[in-house]
Design an enzyme around this catalytic site. Structure first.
Site, PDB file in Angstrom:
ATOM      1  N   CYS A 103     -17.044   8.333  24.865  1.00  0.00           N
ATOM      2  CA  CYS A 103     -15.822   7.966  24.126  1.00  0.00           C
ATOM      3  C   CYS A 103     -16.161   7.217  22.965  1.00  0.00           C
ATOM      4  CB  CYS A 103     -15.313   6.683  25.085  1.00  0.00           C
ATOM      5  SG  CYS A 103     -15.242   7.352  26.901  1.00  0.00           S
TER       6      CYS A 103
ATOM      7  N   HIS B  95     -11.709   0.782  22.168  1.00  0.00           N
ATOM      8  CA  HIS B  95     -13.055   1.120  22.308  1.00  0.00           C
ATOM      9  C   HIS B  95     -13.832   1.142  21.245  1.00  0.00           C
ATOM     10  CE1 HIS B  95     -16.088   3.052  25.377  1.00  0.00           C
ATOM     11  NE2 HIS B  95     -16.213   2.050  25.560  1.00  0.00           N
TER      12      HIS B  95
HETATM   13 CA    CA Z   1     -13.855   9.469  27.047  1.00  0.00          CA
END
Ligand code: CA
Length: 473
Positions: A75, A129
């Site tokens: 990610c 993130h």
């Molecule tokens: Ca991901």
């Protein structure tokens, strides 16, 4: 005379209007990012298990990239590449989950900053993130609005005892203030995006809709599973995401904006979990096989690309920034050079050649290069595996022993690419290193391993590792 005067007046008025329209005619830009979506798990990608009518419609009305990649198979680094248009190894953002105080290098210019400079109103909805600290926060990284979570995953339901505890970076925040929400998170992200489009329909806008779906925890809205006729939460999450993309498209249509809006859709990395499918690709999230980083990928822009075409040349998420900025009328000359290219002239055959002859991936001890259809994977303390994707899309047949010269050629190209990249600023735990080493090297030898076998094997490894660390205590 009177008629001529009227005509001139009409002409002037019309001319003025169209001039005004042109000035304000910068296309709106929307990036829709799925999280951990399997390569096959959409209608237009050939899934027999799920229907995704809204995404299928965008794919049919735009370009589907059949060899489209993200710059990492997990990610956070994948998002760092997407946001900057640059290989994230240029700024040490190589490993996942930046631990405090780390985050995306604040010296990097994001696509949101670049579009804001072109007069765009910008917003980010969903998963960030890219660092939990305030100086990494979306609203200081080019976004005027943020509704979402700083972190990488959370429950789809509001829960004050877990993600929604006060000051928890998994909590949902609206421009810096933690908020309560009703119902399923995917619905709220869709609603917030629709609200933003409605409020900003008269000016160019950029919306980054970063769903947490279908990343775990696998908590679908029961109605979505019912509508799909399944008890599979993963499929339900995808169906719910598609339903919300439908809401966004509907809002664009109501505001007469479908003609002048660029929509990108892709996943941040390959599928993982109990029921995903990356067919026909090998591997999964976190690893260097195509199933880790080749993702469902579309570009919708009515009137600017031939609708319903497949584009088969290799492209990357790093191209989204320059393609969007060029469409917005911005210059691609940057103090920190972009690694992506403007795709439009290639897609429309206005420019000869291909966007990328090579693409590169590296996370800590594992790396890969694509050179056309050749793929080389490098695992530290092991060596190399070589695949010819033209005849072996699932990376089942390691040719490294048969073709040592080809291995050397790709190895040299990769090392040349590495020369101006940084060492990673943070790493990941020992267990992930162990899993990466074993997964890659086992699959080099046993490509027929089913995911279930692989999963059992990985669990076994985890147990061994735990025992090993107990022995060391
Ligand atoms: Ca991901």
């Amino acid at each position: 005379m009177k008629t001529a005067f009227l005509l001139i007046l009409l002409g002037l008025t019309f001319g003025l209007q169209s001039c005004e329209k042109n000035e304000n005619n910068k296309p709106n830009i929307i990036i829709i990012l799925a999280d951990d979506l399997g390569y096959e798990d959409l209608g237009f990608q050939g899934s027999k298990r799920i229907t995704t009518p809204h995404l299928d419609r965008l794919a049919m009305g735009g370009v589907r990239f059949t060899d489209g990649h993200v710059s990492a198979s997990v990610c956070s680094p994948s998002r760092a590449g997407l946001m900057t248009g640059r290989y994230q190894q240029r700024f040490g953002h190589e490993a996942n989950v930046p631990p405090r105080p780390h985050g995306m290098d604040t010296q990097e210019r994001t696509i949101a900053q670049a579009l804001k400079e072109q007069g765009y109103t910008t917003a980010c909805f969903g998963k960030w993130h890219l660092g939990d600290e305030d100086h990494h926060y979306p609203t200081v990284r080019g976004f005027d609005h943020f509704y979402g979570l700083r972190e990488g995953s959370r429950s789809y339901w509001y829960d004050e005892t877990k993600s929604d505890k006060p000051n928890d970076p998994h909590g949902i925040e609206h421009n810096g203030i933690q908020v309560k929400f009703e119902g399923h998170l995917t619905d709220r992200l869709g609603d917030q995006t629709v609200k933003f489009l409605n409020e900003n329909k008269d000016q160019p806008f950029f919306a980054y809709l970063s769903f947490t779906a279908p990343h775990g925890p696998l908590e679908s809205k029961p109605e979505d599973m019912e509508a799909l006729g399944t008890d599979d939460n993963y499929l339900g999450l995808i169906y719910g995401m598609d339903r919300n993309i439908g809401k966004v498209v509907n809002a664009l249509e109501k505001n007469d904006l479908m003609e002048n809006t660029i929509i990108w859709f892709l996943s941040d990395n390959g599928g993982i979990g109990p029921t995903y499918s990356n067919y026909p690709l090998g591997g999964l999230k976190g690893f260097k096989f195509e199933g880790g980083h080749r993702v469902p990928f579309i570009l919708y822009w009515k009137g600017h690309v031939t609708a319903g075409q497949d584009y088969d040349q290799m492209i990357t998420s790093l191209d989204i920034y320059p393609t969007s900025l060029a469409a917005a009328g911005g210059s691609l000359e940057q103090t920190r050079p972009l690694d992506g290219v403007d795709l439009l002239p290639f897609i429309n055959n206005e420019k000869k050649g291909i966007p990328h002859q090579q693409l590169y991936w590296r996370k800590l001890d594992c790396a890969a290069i694509r050179d056309g259809n050749w793929k080389l994977i490098r695992v530290d303390d092991y060596g190399y595996a070589l695949y010819n994707l033209e005849e072996d899309i699932s990376e089942a047949n390691d040719l490294s022993n048969k073709m040592p010269e080809k291995v050397d050629e790709l190895k040299n190209k990769f090392e040349k690419w590495e020369q101006d990249k940084m060492e990673p600023i943070w790493g990941e735990g020992e267990i992930y290193k162990y899993m990466r080493y074993n997964y890659h090297t086992e699959r080099f030898k046993n490509p027929d391993y089913s995911d279930q076998e692989m999963k059992a094997y990985m669990n076994e490894m985890k147990k061994k590792l735990k025992n090993k660390s107990r022995e060391n205590e």
